[in-house]
Write an enzyme that holds these catalytic residues in place. Structure first.
Site, PDB file in Angstrom:
ATOM      1  N   GLY A 249       0.734  -1.312   0.085  1.00  7.99           N
ATOM      2  CA  GLY A 249      -0.076   0.135   0.071  1.00  7.99           C
ATOM      3  C   GLY A 249       0.906   1.372  -0.069  1.00  7.99           C
TER       4      GLY A 249
ATOM      5  N   GLU B 178       4.169   4.119   6.004  1.00  4.30           N
ATOM      6  CA  GLU B 178       2.790   3.460   6.054  1.00  4.30           C
ATOM      7  C   GLU B 178       1.770   4.153   5.086  1.00  4.30           C
ATOM      8  OE1 GLU B 178       1.329   0.744   5.888  1.00  4.30           O
ATOM      9  OE2 GLU B 178       1.636  -0.625   7.709  1.00  4.30           O
ATOM     10  N   ASP B 179       1.153   3.570   4.331  1.00  4.93           N
ATOM     11  CA  ASP B 179      -0.042   4.104   3.634  1.00  4.93           C
ATOM     12  C   ASP B 179      -1.173   4.466   4.802  1.00  4.93           C
ATOM     13  OD1 ASP B 179      -0.268   1.699   3.721  1.00  4.93           O
ATOM     14  OD2 ASP B 179      -2.208   1.373   2.169  1.00  4.93           O
TER      15      ASP B 179
ATOM     16  N   ASP C 122      -4.883   1.366  10.368  1.00  3.04           N
ATOM     17  CA  ASP C 122      -6.319   1.003  10.891  1.00  3.04           C
ATOM     18  C   ASP C 122      -5.981   0.446  12.448  1.00  3.04           C
ATOM     19  OD1 ASP C 122      -7.677   1.600   8.815  1.00  3.04           O
ATOM     20  OD2 ASP C 122      -7.529  -0.610   7.874  1.00  3.04           O
TER      21      ASP C 122
ATOM     22  N   GLY D 187      -3.621  -0.967  14.014  1.00  2.00           N
ATOM     23  CA  GLY D 187      -2.185  -0.460  14.244  1.00  2.00           C
ATOM     24  C   GLY D 187      -1.653  -1.964  14.600  1.00  2.00           C
TER      25      GLY D 187
ATOM     26  N   THR E  84      -0.295  -3.922  12.442  1.00  2.00           N
ATOM     27  CA  THR E  84       0.964  -4.055  11.454  1.00  2.00           C
ATOM     28  C   THR E  84       1.945  -3.181  11.940  1.00  2.00           C
ATOM     29  OG1 THR E  84      -0.552  -4.327   9.572  1.00  2.00           O
ATOM     30  CG2 THR E  84       1.757  -3.701   9.077  1.00  2.00           C
TER      31      THR E  84
ATOM     32  N   LYS F  92      -7.009   5.866  10.807  1.00  3.44           N
ATOM     33  CA  LYS F  92      -8.273   5.730  11.224  1.00  3.44           C
ATOM     34  C   LYS F  92      -8.430   5.309  12.706  1.00  3.44           C
ATOM     35  CE  LYS F  92     -10.075   3.213   7.783  1.00  3.44           C
ATOM     36  NZ  LYS F  92     -10.852   2.295   6.890  1.00  3.44           N
TER      37      LYS F  92
ATOM     38  N   ASP G 115      -5.966  -0.441  -1.781  1.00  3.84           N
ATOM     39  CA  ASP G 115      -6.822  -1.300  -2.807  1.00  3.84           C
ATOM     40  C   ASP G 115      -8.102  -1.593  -2.172  1.00  3.84           C
ATOM     41  OD1 ASP G 115      -5.468  -3.051  -1.016  1.00  3.84           O
ATOM     42  OD2 ASP G 115      -5.809  -4.668  -2.333  1.00  3.84           O
TER      43      ASP G 115
ATOM     44  N   ARG H 238      -5.609   0.650  -6.758  1.00  2.00           N
ATOM     45  CA  ARG H 238      -4.412   1.257  -6.105  1.00  2.00           C
ATOM     46  C   ARG H 238      -3.685   2.499  -6.902  1.00  2.00           C
ATOM     47  NH1 ARG H 238      -2.203  -2.149  -2.322  1.00  2.00           N
ATOM     48  NH2 ARG H 238      -2.553  -4.406  -2.568  1.00  2.00           N
TER      49      ARG H 238
HETATM   50  C1  PRP Z   1      -2.627  -2.275   4.758  1.00  3.61           C
HETATM   51  C2  PRP Z   1      -1.789  -1.140   5.121  1.00  3.61           C
HETATM   52  C3  PRP Z   1      -1.187  -1.234   6.244  1.00  3.61           C
HETATM   53  C4  PRP Z   1      -2.060  -2.036   6.991  1.00  3.61           C
HETATM   54  C5  PRP Z   1      -2.512  -1.410   8.178  1.00  3.61           C
HETATM   55  O1  PRP Z   1      -2.117  -3.257   4.428  1.00  3.61           O
HETATM   56  O2  PRP Z   1      -1.045  -0.845   4.011  1.00  3.61           O
HETATM   57  O3  PRP Z   1      -0.057  -2.177   6.315  1.00  3.61           O
HETATM   58  O4  PRP Z   1      -3.204  -2.670   6.182  1.00  3.61           O
HETATM   59  O5  PRP Z   1      -3.618  -1.984   8.954  1.00  3.61           O
HETATM   60  P1  PRP Z   1      -3.498  -2.248  10.514  1.00  3.61           P
HETATM   61  O6  PRP Z   1      -3.203  -1.021  11.008  1.00  3.61           O
HETATM   62  O7  PRP Z   1      -4.963  -2.936  10.779  1.00  3.61           O
HETATM   63  O8  PRP Z   1      -2.567  -3.317  10.745  1.00  3.61           O
HETATM   64  P2  PRP Z   1      -2.885  -4.430   3.670  1.00  3.61           P
HETATM   65  O9  PRP Z   1      -3.020  -5.692   4.585  1.00  3.61           O
HETATM   66  O10 PRP Z   1      -4.333  -3.753   3.018  1.00  3.61           O
HETATM   67  O11 PRP Z   1      -1.876  -4.962   2.338  1.00  3.61           O
HETATM   68  P3  PRP Z   1      -1.490  -4.079   1.236  1.00  3.61           P
HETATM   69  O12 PRP Z   1      -0.851  -2.875   1.778  1.00  3.61           O
HETATM   70  O13 PRP Z   1      -0.620  -5.211   0.407  1.00  3.61           O
HETATM   71  O14 PRP Z   1      -2.744  -3.701   0.371  1.00  3.61           O
END
Ligand code: PRP
Length: 179
Positions: free
Chosen positions: A43, A100-101, A104, A106, A108, A132, A160, A166
């Protein structure tokens, strides 16, 4: 099929914010010996490309890929995160900035901070384009933030839905009936 998507953040608004984030980061890292931007795939690839090209402070670019059990925003997401692809640089002694993009839940970024702190960087900070807060469960330190957004599904500018949207140049809200 993007004509009916509601634009949340247009190109100019994103561009201005990215420029301002880069100016702040330039100031904060003016004395760095080794700065490494770690983009979280997939992302962040567009945000990272725009941010990195705005920076004047010397830096390296690296990438890491993780996957969470359950997709972004799915109800059954357990919070468990798995490493798919590691960085290539030795981060020991480096000033590392996770890019990070979106944050959500947190989970990751919490996982990534623990993973990268164990590599003994000189410093470790987090930059995210979007946050968010309504969905954030973990206590995540965010050092550089583009925009706080409401609890809606967003696509575009790297984000995405099932690998679609994307490369939209703006960030749009994807209504529930289009998921
Ligand atoms: C998205 C985004 C972050 C993660 C955040 O990745 O790029 O890495 O989710 O979510 P969290 O705060 O709930 O952990 P995604 O899993 O959609 O994969 P992608 O980036 O490959 O689309």
């Amino acid at each position: 099929m993007t004509a009916d998507l509601h634009c949340l953040l247009d190109e100019a608004t994103i561009g201005d914010r990215v420029a301002s984030l880069a100016a702040t980061i330039d100031r904060d890292y003016a004395a760095t010996d080794l700065m490494v931007l770690v983009g979280v795939l997939k992302g962040s690839f567009i945000f990272l490309a725009d941010l990195a090209r705005r920076l004047t402070v010397p830096h390296r670019v690296d990438f890491i890929a993780v996957s969470s059990y359950g997709d972004r925003e799915s109800e059954d997401a357990s919070g468990a995160v798995r490493l798919l692809m590691d960085v290539r640089h030795d981060l020991g002694g480096a000033d590392v900035l996770i890019v990070e993009d979106i944050i959500d839940t947190g989970h990751t970024v919490t996982y990534l901070r623990e993973l990268l702190l164990a590599r003994h960087p000189a410093s470790l900070k987090v930059c995210t384009l979007l946050h968010k807060p309504a969905r954030t469960e973990a206590d995540v330190p965010i050092d550089y933030l583009g925009f706080t957004i409401p609890d809606v599904w967003v696509v575009g500018y790297g984000l995405d839905f099932a690998e679609r949207y994307r490369t939209l140049p703006y960030i749009a809200e994807l209504p529930p009936d289009q998921r």
